[in-house]
Design a protein around this motif. Structure first.
Motif, mmCIF file in Angstrom:
data_model
loop_
_atom_site.group_PDB
_atom_site.id
_atom_site.type_symbol
_atom_site.label_atom_id
_atom_site.label_comp_id
_atom_site.label_asym_id
_atom_site.label_seq_id
_atom_site.Cartn_x
_atom_site.Cartn_y
_atom_site.Cartn_z
ATOM 1 N N ILE A 100 0.870 -1.175 0.000
ATOM 2 C CA ILE A 100 0.000 0.000 0.000
ATOM 3 C C ILE A 100 0.908 1.227 0.000
ATOM 4 C CG2 ILE A 100 -1.752 1.279 1.289
ATOM 5 C CD1 ILE A 100 -2.114 -1.541 2.830
ATOM 6 N N CYS A 101 0.638 2.138 -0.897
ATOM 7 C CA CYS A 101 1.421 3.375 -0.994
ATOM 8 C C CYS A 101 0.399 4.509 -1.141
ATOM 9 C CB CYS A 101 2.354 3.258 -2.200
ATOM 10 S SG CYS A 101 3.645 4.471 -2.276
ATOM 11 N N CYS A 102 -0.247 4.849 -0.022
ATOM 12 C CA CYS A 102 -1.380 5.768 -0.048
ATOM 13 C C CYS A 102 -0.947 7.195 0.245
ATOM 14 C CB CYS A 102 -2.427 5.314 0.969
ATOM 15 S SG CYS A 102 -3.902 6.349 0.991
ATOM 16 N N GLU A 103 -1.117 8.065 -0.750
ATOM 17 C CA GLU A 103 -0.732 9.468 -0.628
ATOM 18 C C GLU A 103 0.740 9.581 -0.228
ATOM 19 O OE1 GLU A 103 -2.652 12.418 -1.212
ATOM 20 O OE2 GLU A 103 -3.861 10.945 -2.274
ATOM 21 N N VAL A 104 1.583 8.812 -0.917
ATOM 22 C CA VAL A 104 3.012 8.751 -0.604
ATOM 23 C C VAL A 104 3.874 9.050 -1.820
ATOM 24 C CG1 VAL A 104 4.873 7.196 0.147
ATOM 25 C CG2 VAL A 104 2.666 7.124 1.298
ATOM 26 N N MET A 105 3.512 8.538 -2.973
ATOM 27 C CA MET A 105 4.415 8.620 -4.130
ATOM 28 C C MET A 105 4.668 10.058 -4.598
ATOM 29 S SD MET A 105 1.930 6.757 -6.917
ATOM 30 C CE MET A 105 2.494 7.333 -8.509
ATOM 31 N N GLU A 106 3.809 10.987 -4.248
ATOM 32 C CA GLU A 106 4.037 12.395 -4.594
ATOM 33 C C GLU A 106 5.118 13.027 -3.712
ATOM 34 O OE1 GLU A 106 0.587 12.083 -1.766
ATOM 35 O OE2 GLU A 106 1.144 11.075 -3.623
ATOM 36 N N HIS A 107 5.552 12.281 -2.698
ATOM 37 C CA HIS A 107 6.608 12.753 -1.786
ATOM 38 C C HIS A 107 7.990 12.201 -2.158
ATOM 39 C CE1 HIS A 107 3.571 14.273 1.058
ATOM 40 N NE2 HIS A 107 2.885 13.206 0.705
ATOM 41 N N PHE A 108 8.055 11.300 -3.136
ATOM 42 C CA PHE A 108 9.325 10.638 -3.485
ATOM 43 C C PHE A 108 10.322 11.636 -4.071
ATOM 44 C CE2 PHE A 108 7.326 6.189 -4.422
ATOM 45 C CZ PHE A 108 7.144 5.982 -3.073
ATOM 46 N N GLN A 109 11.374 11.921 -3.343
ATOM 47 C CA GLN A 109 12.416 12.816 -3.846
ATOM 48 C C GLN A 109 13.304 12.113 -4.861
ATOM 49 O OE1 GLN A 109 14.379 14.806 -0.577
ATOM 50 N NE2 GLN A 109 12.452 15.669 0.145
ATOM 51 N N ASN A 110 13.358 10.796 -4.789
ATOM 52 C CA ASN A 110 14.074 10.001 -5.785
ATOM 53 C C ASN A 110 13.118 8.900 -6.245
ATOM 54 O OD1 ASN A 110 15.730 8.343 -7.289
ATOM 55 N ND2 ASN A 110 17.488 8.605 -5.934
ATOM 56 N N PRO A 111 12.154 9.246 -7.106
ATOM 57 C CA PRO A 111 11.093 8.294 -7.456
ATOM 58 C C PRO A 111 11.590 7.016 -8.112
ATOM 59 C CG PRO A 111 10.950 10.278 -8.799
ATOM 60 C CD PRO A 111 11.972 10.543 -7.760
ATOM 61 N N LEU A 112 12.614 7.090 -8.950
ATOM 62 C CA LEU A 112 13.113 5.873 -9.581
ATOM 63 C C LEU A 112 13.622 4.901 -8.522
ATOM 64 C CD1 LEU A 112 13.742 4.201 -12.087
ATOM 65 C CD2 LEU A 112 15.923 5.438 -12.256
ATOM 66 N N LYS A 113 14.405 5.392 -7.593
ATOM 67 C CA LYS A 113 14.937 4.553 -6.515
ATOM 68 C C LYS A 113 13.808 3.946 -5.679
ATOM 69 C CE LYS A 113 17.625 4.957 -2.269
ATOM 70 N NZ LYS A 113 18.180 5.916 -1.334
ATOM 71 N N GLU A 114 12.802 4.753 -5.348
ATOM 72 C CA GLU A 114 11.689 4.261 -4.519
ATOM 73 C C GLU A 114 10.878 3.198 -5.245
ATOM 74 O OE1 GLU A 114 11.567 4.885 -1.438
ATOM 75 O OE2 GLU A 114 12.527 6.820 -1.171
ATOM 76 N N PHE A 115 10.576 3.429 -6.525
ATOM 77 C CA PHE A 115 9.807 2.425 -7.268
ATOM 78 C C PHE A 115 10.622 1.163 -7.518
ATOM 79 C CE2 PHE A 115 6.775 5.825 -8.159
ATOM 80 C CZ PHE A 115 5.583 5.133 -7.983
ATOM 81 N N GLN A 116 11.922 1.287 -7.705
ATOM 82 C CA GLN A 116 12.766 0.096 -7.816
ATOM 83 C C GLN A 116 12.700 -0.710 -6.527
ATOM 84 O OE1 GLN A 116 16.436 2.097 -8.924
ATOM 85 N NE2 GLN A 116 16.236 1.441 -11.056
ATOM 86 N N LEU A 117 12.791 -0.040 -5.394
ATOM 87 C CA LEU A 117 12.680 -0.727 -4.106
ATOM 88 C C LEU A 117 11.327 -1.419 -3.983
ATOM 89 C CD1 LEU A 117 13.495 -1.410 -1.173
ATOM 90 C CD2 LEU A 117 12.571 0.844 -0.522
ATOM 91 N N LEU A 118 10.258 -0.704 -4.245
ATOM 92 C CA LEU A 118 8.922 -1.284 -4.130
ATOM 93 C C LEU A 118 8.761 -2.503 -5.029
ATOM 94 C CD1 LEU A 118 6.913 2.045 -3.939
ATOM 95 C CD2 LEU A 118 7.243 0.404 -2.077
#
Length: 184
Positions: A100-118
């Motif tokens: 669950i990533c609720c109202e979180v992805m708009e806060h990703f300062q490094n979105p590629l890294k975060e989505f790779q982790l997820l």
């Protein structure tokens, strides 16, 4: 195909202390009927996609993990992770049936890294449920309320979501009215 995301320049990002202070003001109360209605479509979709013996992760759970609270009442097993409020990185060393990533992805300062982790945290046939506002050209960006939250540093449109699906090897992407699902 480009990703078409709109990103806030890093020099405008809040300090970690200012960011945490802002998050503390969020009113994600597990007893707030309005917020429960806001997240109910995600809860219902997870209940229809997975049995209660599935394991999940509430990534960026914040101070009030409402979705997790509701799913735990239905016997779902869910771990919590939040860099400020539940920073135990041990939970990031396992894999999950759903995230669950609720109202979180708009806060990703490094979105590629975060989505790779997820993506690496999902089991085969796993699903990532993301709730965020998706921008489109019809929105008057300069007056869009969603961009006025100083902790929101990236805004996604449909092309951005398709770029994530293709470039991070998700098998499918479902863009629903109130949320997005990436599947492995």
């Amino acid at each position: 195909m480009g990703c078409k995301a709109i990103l806030l320049s890093p020099e405008h990002h809040l300090s970690p202390q200012a960011e945490k202070s802002r998050y503390i003001l969020h009113n994600n109360d597990v007893n707030d009927a309005g917020y429960i209605r806001f997240v109910q479509p995600v809860i219902e979709k997870i209940r229809s996609d997975f049995s209660s013996n599935s394991n999940g992760l509430d990534f960026g759970c914040g101070t009030g993990p409402v979705i997790t609270s509701k799913l735990k009442k239905s016997s779902f097993k869910i771990e919590l992770y939040d860099p400020y409020f539940k920073p135990d990185k041990k939970v990031l060393k396992t894999t999950f049936d759903f995230i669950i990533c609720c109202e979180v992805m708009e806060h990703f300062q490094n979105p590629l890294k975060e989505f790779q982790l997820l993506r690496t945290l999902l089991k085969p046939n796993g699903k990532l449920y993301c709730k965020t506002e998706i921008w489109k050209d019809a929105i008057d960006f300069s007056n869009w309320h969603y961009k006025n939250d100083k902790t929101h540093v990236i805004f996604y449109d449909r092309e951005t979501l398709r770029w994530i699906k293709e470039n991070l090897n998700f098998s499918s992407l479902e863009i629903c009215k109130e949320f997005v699902i990436f599947s492995v």
